[in-house]
Design a protein around this motif. Structure first.
Motif, PDB file in Angstrom:
ATOM      1  N   ASP A   5      99.055  16.998  90.844  1.00  0.00           N
ATOM      2  CA  ASP A   5      98.285  16.168  89.907  1.00  0.00           C
ATOM      3  C   ASP A   5      99.220  15.247  89.125  1.00  0.00           C
ATOM      4  O   ASP A   5      98.923  14.052  88.943  1.00  0.00           O
ATOM      5  N   PHE A  43      99.364  11.123  88.931  1.00  0.00           N
ATOM      6  CA  PHE A  43      99.344  10.351  87.685  1.00  0.00           C
ATOM      7  C   PHE A  43     100.516   9.366  87.648  1.00  0.00           C
ATOM      8  O   PHE A  43     100.352   8.185  87.309  1.00  0.00           O
ATOM      9  N   ARG A  55      92.502  14.234  90.871  1.00  0.00           N
ATOM     10  CA  ARG A  55      93.815  14.593  90.326  1.00  0.00           C
ATOM     11  C   ARG A  55      94.071  13.888  88.986  1.00  0.00           C
ATOM     12  O   ARG A  55      94.551  14.502  88.027  1.00  0.00           O
ATOM     13  N   ILE A  56      93.744  12.608  88.946  1.00  0.00           N
ATOM     14  CA  ILE A  56      93.948  11.866  87.694  1.00  0.00           C
ATOM     15  C   ILE A  56      93.052  12.430  86.596  1.00  0.00           C
ATOM     16  O   ILE A  56      93.475  12.595  85.443  1.00  0.00           O
ATOM     17  N   VAL A 115      94.446  15.564  85.013  1.00  0.00           N
ATOM     18  CA  VAL A 115      95.518  15.286  84.048  1.00  0.00           C
ATOM     19  C   VAL A 115      94.917  14.784  82.741  1.00  0.00           C
ATOM     20  O   VAL A 115      95.299  15.231  81.652  1.00  0.00           O
ATOM     21  N   GLU A 116      93.959  13.869  82.816  1.00  0.00           N
ATOM     22  CA  GLU A 116      93.349  13.322  81.602  1.00  0.00           C
ATOM     23  C   GLU A 116      92.576  14.402  80.842  1.00  0.00           C
ATOM     24  O   GLU A 116      92.622  14.456  79.607  1.00  0.00           O
ATOM     25  N   ILE A 122      97.891   1.532  82.847  1.00  0.00           N
ATOM     26  CA  ILE A 122      98.265   2.604  81.933  1.00  0.00           C
ATOM     27  C   ILE A 122      98.193   2.099  80.505  1.00  0.00           C
ATOM     28  O   ILE A 122      98.623   0.990  80.187  1.00  0.00           O
ATOM     29  N   GLY A 180      98.738   6.884  77.933  1.00  0.00           N
ATOM     30  CA  GLY A 180      99.392   7.172  79.204  1.00  0.00           C
ATOM     31  C   GLY A 180     100.889   6.946  79.147  1.00  0.00           C
ATOM     32  O   GLY A 180     101.671   7.737  79.704  1.00  0.00           O
TER      33      GLY A 180
END
Length: 294
Positions: A8, A12, A38-39, A42-43, A60, A64
């Motif tokens: 992940d 990112f 995956r993104i 992370v978020e 970004i 980010g």
């Protein structure tokens, strides 16, 4: 707490650097929906959007950019850890934590390391000196892989593996001109009333002295305690007292003293100890086999 995998984080970072979700997904060889998840993981883990969606681009944002160096640091640390484990698994480039008694640092240990490193120059040895009892405890506590000690510890055959390397006959060391400075074997009880120079408690030769004297019914009077057998021999030659020393130690080189073998014979066992049943790393196992087959 939401779990985030290394994959992940890699996703990112790829999007942060390229700005394109589709291109990053294609570069990773996965579908765009999979990469999107995956993104999102992370978020969700950080509790904020890390990108601004501008058309087909993902730019970004400040959040980010704040998170990006930490993501990179996490992946870098994971790689360092992976490399270290790989080195432990490589018998030619791994690490061996080797402990040994002070008295073995002049002959046995240099001989073993010289011969082994000539065959396996990439192995990394981490060395530690100390008293025999301390070294045995370090092996039991997994602070060392292998220790060269003597005498044979009581845990040998149980918690510890043991392999005898040397068997040295013990002798009473007396200064030249002393009343006991004669040829031939001697009963240690003849020196019961003499001042003794000995090793510190926990050192191998001191444990032997205490054990043998106790079996013979006396307690030696220690006038000086040392960490080095060479110091003990030197102080005996100066007339400070008598001592229990091994015969045939190639680097002890006693001068000004007389060595009389004990009667009945007593010996100093020198050997290798390791944790019995331990899942050893290949570099440790390879070195142990080398020592055992010498």
């Amino acid at each position: 707490m939401i779990n985030v995998s290394a994959v992940d984080l890699q996703g990112f970072i790829a999007v942060a650097e390229s700005g394109h979700l589709t291109g990053a997904a294609a570069g990773a060889g996965v579908s765009q929906p999979t990469f999107t998840r995956r993104i999102r993981r992370v978020e969700n883990a950080v509790g904020a959007d890390l990108f601004d969606r501008v058309g087909r681009q993902m730019v970004i944002n400040a959040r980010g950019r704040a998170y990006l160096p930490h993501a990179r640091a996490v992946l870098a640390e994971l790689e360092v850890g992976r490399t270290k484990v790989a080195r432990l698994m490589d018998p030619e480039r791994g690490t061996v934590r080797l402990d040994f008694m002070h008295s073995l640092g002049t002959w046995l240990v240099p001989d073993l390391l010289r011969d082994y490193l000539a065959l396996h120059p990439g192995v990394d040895f981490r060395l530690h000196q100390g008293a025999a009892r301390v070294l045995v405890d370090r092996v039991l506590a997994d602070a060392a892989d292998i220790a060269l000690v003597g005498p044979r510890p009581p845990e040998a055959g149980g918690a510890l593996g043991w392999h005898q390397l040397e068997l040295q006959r013990l002798a009473l060391a007396v200064p030249e001109g002393h009343r006991l400075a004669r040829e031939g074997p001697v009963d240690l009880r003849e020196a019961a009333g003499e001042p003794f120079v000995g090793m510190l408690p926990g050192y191998g030769t001191r444990m032997l002295l205490d054990r043998i004297a106790g079996e013979l019914g006396f307690s030696p009077e220690l006038v000086f305690e040392s960490m080095e057998l060479t110091t003990v021999a030197g102080l005996v030659s100066a007339g400070l007292g008598v001592a229990l020393l091994p015969l045939d130690d190639p680097y002890l080189a006693p001068v000004g003293i007389v060595l009389r073998p004990l009667e009945p014979p007593r010996h100093r066992e020198l050997g290798l100890v390791w944790r019995a049943g331990a899942g050893e790393a290949p570099p440790v196992d390879q070195f142990r086999r080398f020592v055992l087959t010498r």
